[in-house]
Write an enzyme that holds these catalytic residues in place. Structure first.
Site, short mmCIF file in Angstrom:
data_model
loop_
_atom_site.label_atom_id
_atom_site.label_comp_id
_atom_site.label_asym_id
_atom_site.label_seq_id
_atom_site.Cartn_x
_atom_site.Cartn_y
_atom_site.Cartn_z
CG ASP A 14 -11.16 -1.91 18.61
OD1 ASP A 14 -10.38 -1.75 19.57
OD2 ASP A 14 -11.02 -2.83 17.78
CE LYS B 187 -2.63 -4.50 19.74
NZ LYS B 187 -3.65 -4.37 18.71
CG PHE C 114 -7.25 -5.85 13.33
CD1 PHE C 114 -7.28 -7.01 12.57
CD2 PHE C 114 -6.78 -5.91 14.64
CE1 PHE C 114 -6.83 -8.22 13.11
CE2 PHE C 114 -6.33 -7.11 15.18
CZ PHE C 114 -6.36 -8.27 14.41
C1 LIG Z 1 -4.71 -5.45 18.49
C2 LIG Z 1 -6.10 -5.02 18.24
C3 LIG Z 1 -7.19 -5.86 18.53
C4 LIG Z 1 -7.02 -7.29 18.99
O1 LIG Z 1 -6.45 -7.38 20.24
P1 LIG Z 1 -5.92 -8.83 20.75
O2 LIG Z 1 -5.44 -8.56 22.12
O3 LIG Z 1 -4.87 -9.26 19.79
O4 LIG Z 1 -7.09 -9.74 20.71
C5 LIG Z 1 -8.46 -5.35 18.37
N1 LIG Z 1 -8.67 -4.09 17.93
C6 LIG Z 1 -7.64 -3.27 17.63
C7 LIG Z 1 -7.93 -1.88 17.18
C8 LIG Z 1 -6.33 -3.70 17.76
O5 LIG Z 1 -5.31 -2.89 17.42
#
Ligand SMILES: *Cc1c(COP(=O)(O)O)cnc(C)c1O
Length: 407
Positions: free
Chosen positions: A225, A254, A140
């Site tokens: 990521d 986050k 994700f």
């Molecule tokens: C939450 C998340 C995202 C997206 O972040 P947003 O601030 O909602 O755009 C991307 N990568 C990972 C691994 C995440 O947990």
């Protein structure tokens, strides 16, 4: 003064686009790891705003930074720079592999910048043939069209017409499946060192090392990521520090803002050079208010006291969940690292993670799920021991209720 409107949960269904289905209570106040709703009901917070509220709710260091900066300067745009942004970038580069920072407002935007930079780099250094981006099933990376397409869940990316091209997906923790599709045409591999949304699945050490080696072999960039794993969540400032692997580009968000929207893409001098003036940008990115708050968060999080505390709290969570499980037999394991933990449901409760979430809320506890089979915990990194104990008592009651319902 704005006109007073009395707000109810049912109003959500009248005025909001129906892309979310939030809980049936509305929180109005938070302090540390406790939250209160409109009715004055109190909750223990094991969710932390989905791995965001790393210092809990309304931490004094954040409130101070916000109010201080809020009385000085909120926004300029990137026609001008500002002191908090430069200070935060300096601290981030001092604390990581990176030399350079690009600020955005979210995780998706940080990843979007990472992907666009990788494509630029490949085009300018290697030529047009080098376009392929490889990512992992169940990964994700956010909800912009590029990032959601790179993410490995068709349910999120289908139904919006033609997708950005040149993207392939392979199996997480399966080096052979990555090796099979990599070539000189590979521009970048994007990976979460631990899949969060995909079920709290840590990348195995040998696998991550192998991914790095394949990237080196094929002159491809490795993008980590760390939107969910980063900023202290796993017990180091970033998870890559424990993986034995250093990425070329890292996305953070986050917990980076602790509750204030901010994202960052970190990279090296050499790669950063390909985002020349005008190639990419954001109106709000690097906004003084966001950067001042993030800097305050970093000053607290990036200390041995907090990072070691994450490891201690991880053990408390694991012990408590396993003790409950001895009585009720609902989980197969607790996996994850630091305070990104997933309790995986056994066969008997397969697909029922949401039942546990709803029962927890009924008993005054906020938890998360990660897919249909995992109950996920991403609490404040400084959640008090007493709140862990109280939350686990409530969790036990919730589990007892679900078990009884399914008996
Ligand atoms: C939450 C998340 C995202 C997206 O972040 P947003 O601030 O909602 O755009 C991307 N990568 C990972 C691994 C995440 O947990």
């Amino acid at each position: 003064m704005s006109q007073a409107i009395s707000v109810t949960r049912s109003m959500f269904d009248e005025v909001m686009v129906p892309n979310y289905n939030p809980a049936n209570f509305i929180p109005v106040k938070g302090e540390g790891s406790r939250v209160w709703d409109q009715e004055g009901r109190e909750y223990v917070d094991f969710a932390g705003g989905i791995a965001v509220n790393c210092l809990g709710h309304c931490h004094p260091a954040m409130v101070n930074a916000l109010t201080e900066q809020g009385q000085k300067l909120w926004h300029l745009s990137n026609v001008l720079t500002n002191e908090p942004a430069i200070r935060l970038a300096k601290k981030l580069t001092d604390a990581t592999f990176a030399d350079r920072v690009y600020f955005a407002n979210s995780g998706a935007e940080a990843n979007e910048a990472a992907l666009k930079l990788a494509r630029r780099w490949a085009l300018e250094v290697h030529g047009e043939h080098k376009q392929q981006i490889i990512a992992f099933h169940k990964g994700f990376h956010g909800r912009t069209f590029f990032t959601v397409t790179v993410g490995g869940q068709a349910a999120y990316s289908d139904g919006f017409g033609p997708k950005p091209g040149g993207i392939e997906h392979v199996e997480f923790n399966d080096l052979a499946s990555l090796k099979a599709v990599m070539s000189e045409a590979t521009c970048a591999v994007m990976i979460e060192p631990m899949q969060g949304e995909g079920g709290v699945v840590p990348g195995e050490k040998d696998f991550l090392k192998g991914v790095r080696e394949l990237c080196d072999e094929h002159n491809a960039l490795l993008i980590f990521d760390e939107v969910q794993t980063g900023f202290g969540r796993t017990g180091t400032l970033y998870a890559y520090e424990q993986s034995g692997v250093t990425p070329d580009i890292l996305a953070s968000a986050k917990a980076l803002g602790g509750g204030f929207p901010i994202g960052a893409m970190l990279t090296t001098n050499e790669i950063a050079a390909h985002l020349k003036p005008g190639t990419h940008g954001s109106t709000y990115g690097g906004n003084p208010l966001a950067c001042a708050v993030s800097e305050a968060v970093m000053d607290v999080v990036n200390t041995p006291e907090v990072l070691d505390g994450v490891k201690r709290r991880e053990q408390m969570f694991r012990d408590a969940v396993m003790a409950i499980n001895e009585k009720y037999d609902v989980f197969t394991e607790v996996r994850g690292q630091g305070l990104l933990l997933g309790a995986a449901l056994n066969e008997k409760y397969a697909g029922k993670a949401r039942d546990f979430l709803l029962a927890s809320a009924e008993h005054g506890l906020m938890v998360l799920i990660a897919g249909a089979n995992v109950v996920r915990f991403t609490p404040s990194l400084i959640i008090p021991e007493a709140d862990i104990a109280e939350g686990m008592q409530r969790f036990e009651k919730a589990i007892a209720q679900v078990v009884e319902q399914h008996a």
